[in-house]
Design a protein around this motif. Structure first.
Motif, mmCIF file in Angstrom:
data_model
loop_
_atom_site.group_PDB
_atom_site.id
_atom_site.type_symbol
_atom_site.label_atom_id
_atom_site.label_comp_id
_atom_site.label_asym_id
_atom_site.label_seq_id
_atom_site.Cartn_x
_atom_site.Cartn_y
_atom_site.Cartn_z
ATOM 1 N N ASN A 277 0.820 -1.200 0.062
ATOM 2 C CA ASN A 277 -0.193 -0.139 0.121
ATOM 3 C C ASN A 277 0.872 1.275 0.101
ATOM 4 N N GLY A 278 2.087 1.029 0.535
ATOM 5 C CA GLY A 278 2.915 2.211 0.562
ATOM 6 C C GLY A 278 3.336 2.806 -0.943
ATOM 7 N N PHE A 279 3.508 1.734 -1.681
ATOM 8 C CA PHE A 279 3.976 1.912 -3.043
ATOM 9 C C PHE A 279 2.658 2.678 -3.882
ATOM 10 N N ARG A 280 1.511 2.024 -3.462
ATOM 11 C CA ARG A 280 0.079 2.442 -4.298
ATOM 12 C C ARG A 280 -0.026 3.928 -3.724
ATOM 13 N N ALA A 285 -0.219 9.815 -4.886
ATOM 14 C CA ALA A 285 0.019 11.160 -4.352
ATOM 15 C C ALA A 285 0.703 11.812 -5.775
ATOM 16 N N LYS A 286 1.404 11.088 -6.364
ATOM 17 C CA LYS A 286 1.993 11.710 -7.651
ATOM 18 C C LYS A 286 0.844 12.009 -8.575
ATOM 19 N N LEU A 287 -0.137 11.100 -8.822
ATOM 20 C CA LEU A 287 -1.195 11.596 -9.695
ATOM 21 C C LEU A 287 -2.070 12.698 -9.255
ATOM 22 N N SER A 302 -4.360 3.225 -8.694
ATOM 23 C CA SER A 302 -3.301 2.935 -7.935
ATOM 24 C C SER A 302 -3.417 1.755 -7.321
ATOM 25 N N GLY A 303 -4.386 0.704 -7.597
ATOM 26 C CA GLY A 303 -4.194 -0.595 -7.089
ATOM 27 C C GLY A 303 -5.007 -0.606 -5.949
#
Length: 336
Positions: A277-280, A285-287, A302-303
């Protein structure tokens, strides 16, 4: 008449290639069985062609005619078995091929050539469709084999297209009663198959001796294993797959699940779900910062399976809702 027909040599080489592939660990046992089965079909088909045109043995012509119906499905399923949607495809495709073979045997072979051509065309297109999804779609493949398997899809599709052209030309020659011409085309086609079988033997032999990548196989340092997982997730973006599990991630890294779980827990103090979830959340956040995509679409892209889970996890990490994060000045965005 040929004393030693080229199809017989194709039979011998295909048998060797299939035996070698049976020893390869693709990461999913079904893939090994299906690829070996494809070469088995090629071997038996070549043997029957050699017996028919080289020695005048015609008793097994119905079997020789039906076998090509299984070549495309087996080759496609070998690759498809390494993807997420592989579970129920094998009985569907092979059952359909068997149904066609039985129908031809029952109602006559007049439509066989067109049916085989359609099969080659459809399965070459299906393999190319898998290829377009990229090597990261091969989630059940050994991590180090995924790029090679992705390239082999192009060769596999090309092979089916070549077989489509050769079989169509042979069928036209027989229809025009140019039997000698058809036999010549079979011989020329066998030369191409022989070259392919030799290449397959060399490749399968090297794969049979291959071992998992040293870093992923048995890392002694938990930090190294967590770093390997981190680098792989960043490179592949597999975290965007809503169906990602620790089992699948461990298979891609070729390590036991318990080792991966322990490494992430000890290195980062969190479980695998929190870790992924950290990667997601970073992706989301980038989007939010760089696009005007709706929050709901960003959660899906984001998954995250549910919007509520996305909002809860985002609030916990960034201390604000996704909408508030998007509107906040850049220097107040918090963790990245």
């Amino acid at each position: 008449m040929m004393v030693f027909p080229l199809p017989i040599l194709t039979f011998l080489l295909a048998t060797v290639a299939g035996a070698l592939l049976w020893r390869v660990d693709f990461g999913q046992p079904r893939a090994r069985h299906l690829f070996a089965g494809f070469f088995g079909i090629v071997a038996v088909g070549a043997l029957l062609v050699g017996l028919r045109f080289g020695y005048g043995i015609h008793a097994l012509i119905p079997l020789q005619r039906a076998l090509p119906l299984f070549g495309g499905p087996l080759l496609y399923l070998g690759f498809a078995s390494l993807t997420p949607a592989a579970k129920h495809q094998i009985p569907l495709h092979l059952g359909f091929a068997a149904g066609l073979a039985i129908a031809m045997q029952t109602f006559g072979w007049s439509l066989l050539d067109g049916t085989i051509a359609a099969s080659y065309a459809c399965y070459s297109a299906a393999i190319l469709w898998l290829w377009r999804k990229g090597p990261n779609h091969l989630i059940h493949a050994r991590l180090e084999l995924a790029p090679s398997l992705h390239r082999w899809m192009l060769w596999a599709a090309g092979f089916l297209i070549a077989m489509l052209l050769i079989d169509t030309t042979i069928a036209v020659s027989f229809a025009l009663r140019r039997n000698e011409e058809a036999v010549q085309i079979i011989s020329y086609g066998s030369v191409g198959l022989i070259a392919l079988m030799i290449a397959a033997i060399v490749t399968a032999g090297s794969l049979a001796q291959a071992r998992p990548a040293p870093q992923a196989a048995s890392p002694s340092d938990e930090n190294q294993l967590e770093q390997a997982a981190h680098d792989f997730l960043i490179e592949s973006q597999l975290y965007l797959d809503t169906g990602l599990t620790i089992e699948r991630l461990a298979k891609r890294l070729h390590v036991p699940m318990r080792n991966l779980s322990a490494a992430i827990n000890q290195s980062k103090g969190m479980n695998i779900s929190q870790y992924v979830n950290g990667f997601r959340l970073d992706h989301a956040a980038k989007l939010l910062r760089e696009s005007q995509t709706s929050v709901t679409d960003i959660a899906t892209q984001s998954g995250f399976l549910t919007r509520s889970n996305f909002y809860r996890e985002f609030q916990r990490r960034y201390g604000k809702s996704p909408a508030a994060y998007r509107q906040a000045p850049p220097d107040t965005h918090g963790p990245t």
